[in-house]
Design an enzyme around this catalytic site. Structure first.
Site, PDB file in Angstrom:
ATOM      1  N   CYS A  27      50.409  74.899  10.273  1.00 52.24           N
ATOM      2  CA  CYS A  27      49.147  74.329  10.749  1.00 52.24           C
ATOM      3  C   CYS A  27      49.172  74.274  12.271  1.00 52.24           C
ATOM      4  O   CYS A  27      50.036  73.619  12.863  1.00 52.24           O
ATOM      5  CB  CYS A  27      48.938  72.938  10.161  1.00 52.24           C
ATOM      6  SG  CYS A  27      47.542  72.073  10.904  1.00 52.24           S
TER       7      CYS A  27
ATOM      8  N   HIS B  22      48.985  65.219   9.094  1.00 53.78           N
ATOM      9  CA  HIS B  22      48.155  66.322   8.589  1.00 53.78           C
ATOM     10  C   HIS B  22      47.181  65.809   7.537  1.00 53.78           C
ATOM     11  O   HIS B  22      47.571  65.470   6.422  1.00 53.78           O
ATOM     12  CB  HIS B  22      49.026  67.440   8.008  1.00 53.78           C
ATOM     13  CG  HIS B  22      48.215  68.622   7.560  1.00 53.78           C
ATOM     14  ND1 HIS B  22      47.718  69.559   8.443  1.00 53.78           N
ATOM     15  CD2 HIS B  22      47.792  69.000   6.339  1.00 53.78           C
ATOM     16  CE1 HIS B  22      47.029  70.467   7.774  1.00 53.78           C
ATOM     17  NE2 HIS B  22      47.062  70.149   6.488  1.00 53.78           N
TER      18      HIS B  22
ATOM     19  N   ASN C   3      33.496  68.949  11.667  1.00 57.34           N
ATOM     20  CA  ASN C   3      33.006  69.976  10.759  1.00 57.34           C
ATOM     21  C   ASN C   3      33.878  69.959   9.514  1.00 57.34           C
ATOM     22  O   ASN C   3      35.099  69.896   9.619  1.00 57.34           O
ATOM     23  CB  ASN C   3      33.060  71.343  11.441  1.00 57.34           C
ATOM     24  CG  ASN C   3      32.167  71.403  12.671  1.00 57.34           C
ATOM     25  OD1 ASN C   3      31.090  70.826  12.665  1.00 57.34           O
ATOM     26  ND2 ASN C   3      32.614  72.078  13.714  1.00 57.34           N
TER      27      ASN C   3
ATOM     28  N   HIS D 127      39.731  67.077  12.635  1.00 53.84           N
ATOM     29  CA  HIS D 127      39.575  66.912  14.082  1.00 53.84           C
ATOM     30  C   HIS D 127      38.154  66.486  14.389  1.00 53.84           C
ATOM     31  O   HIS D 127      37.213  66.867  13.695  1.00 53.84           O
ATOM     32  CB  HIS D 127      39.929  68.199  14.835  1.00 53.84           C
ATOM     33  CG  HIS D 127      39.258  69.430  14.306  1.00 53.84           C
ATOM     34  ND1 HIS D 127      39.688  70.068  13.165  1.00 53.84           N
ATOM     35  CD2 HIS D 127      38.186  70.137  14.748  1.00 53.84           C
ATOM     36  CE1 HIS D 127      38.918  71.125  12.930  1.00 53.84           C
ATOM     37  NE2 HIS D 127      37.991  71.181  13.872  1.00 53.84           N
TER      38      HIS D 127
HETATM   39  P1  5GP Z   1      36.219  73.701  13.917  1.00 58.15           P
HETATM   40  O1  5GP Z   1      35.491  75.019  14.021  1.00 58.15           O
HETATM   41  O2  5GP Z   1      37.296  73.759  12.867  1.00 58.15           O
HETATM   42  O3  5GP Z   1      35.342  72.516  13.803  1.00 58.15           O
HETATM   43  O4  5GP Z   1      36.938  73.515  15.318  1.00 58.15           O
HETATM   44  C1  5GP Z   1      38.151  74.095  15.645  1.00 58.15           C
HETATM   45  C2  5GP Z   1      38.231  74.093  17.144  1.00 58.15           C
HETATM   46  O5  5GP Z   1      39.577  74.304  17.515  1.00 58.15           O
HETATM   47  C3  5GP Z   1      37.399  75.206  17.802  1.00 58.15           C
HETATM   48  O6  5GP Z   1      36.452  74.621  18.674  1.00 58.15           O
HETATM   49  C4  5GP Z   1      38.436  76.050  18.522  1.00 58.15           C
HETATM   50  O7  5GP Z   1      37.983  76.523  19.761  1.00 58.15           O
HETATM   51  C5  5GP Z   1      39.603  75.095  18.666  1.00 58.15           C
HETATM   52  N1  5GP Z   1      40.918  75.730  18.658  1.00 58.15           N
HETATM   53  C6  5GP Z   1      41.381  76.619  17.740  1.00 58.15           C
HETATM   54  N2  5GP Z   1      42.641  76.974  18.038  1.00 58.15           N
HETATM   55  C7  5GP Z   1      42.981  76.278  19.155  1.00 58.15           C
HETATM   56  C8  5GP Z   1      44.179  76.217  19.943  1.00 58.15           C
HETATM   57  O8  5GP Z   1      45.185  76.874  19.678  1.00 58.15           O
HETATM   58  N3  5GP Z   1      44.170  75.384  21.009  1.00 58.15           N
HETATM   59  C9  5GP Z   1      43.073  74.643  21.343  1.00 58.15           C
HETATM   60  N4  5GP Z   1      43.170  73.865  22.421  1.00 58.15           N
HETATM   61  N5  5GP Z   1      41.935  74.664  20.617  1.00 58.15           N
HETATM   62  C10 5GP Z   1      41.888  75.477  19.543  1.00 58.15           C
HETATM   63 ZN    ZN Z   2      48.054  69.971  10.390  1.00 59.50          ZN
END
Ligand code: 5GP
Ligand code: ZN
Length: 113
Positions: free
Chosen positions: A3, A45, A86, A99
């Site tokens: 993860c 997690h 989300n 998150h």
């Molecule tokens: P979701 O689309 O799941 O709501 O949001 C996931 C977020 O995590 C996205 O906005 C994406 O840009 C961010 N993200 C994904 N991988 C990484 C990473 O390795 N580092 C950081 N800082 N953000 C990440």
């Molecule tokens: Zn996790």
């Protein structure tokens, strides 16, 4: 477990740390959708909002207690901000570790797309 957010919380993957305590970690989103775009995660997690329950609800409450403090530090408490999580496919969740996005410093449209 493979993860990415667990690895970020454990500092196995670098991130722009904004806040940390025993329970939670906050860092800048790698692909910001607003001038302020911080992700706040439980260190534990938890897959998504679907998994919030009696056993972890205190961590969620803690996140929402820290959010106004973060908003102040990030300079958006007065101008306003959005907190969003989300969940699942239709919700647009791309990382399966709960998150909360904290977005600000631009006028955020509503309703979202
Ligand atoms: P979701 O689309 O799941 O709501 O949001 C996931 C977020 O995590 C996205 O906005 C994406 O840009 C961010 N993200 C994904 N991988 C990484 C990473 O390795 N580092 C950081 N800082 N953000 C990440
Ligand atoms: Zn996790």
């Amino acid at each position: 477990m493979d993860c990415i957010f667990c690895k970020i919380a454990k500092k196995e993957i670098p991130s722009g740390k904004v806040y940390e305590d025993d329970l939670i970690y906050a860092f800048n989103d790698i692909n910001p959708q607003a001038p302020v775009h911080v992700l706040i995660i439980p260190k534990m997690h938890i897959i998504s909002a679907n998994e919030i329950n009696d056993s972890n609800k205190d961590i969620i409450a803690h996140i929402f207690k820290v959010i106004p403090q973060l908003a102040k530090e990030l300079g958006v408490a007065e101008s306003g901000y959005r907190v969003v999580t989300n969940c699942g496919e239709d919700g647009g969740q791309s990382v399966s570790h709960l998150h909360f996005h904290l977005l600000g410093k631009r006028n955020l449209s509503w309703p979202p797309g």
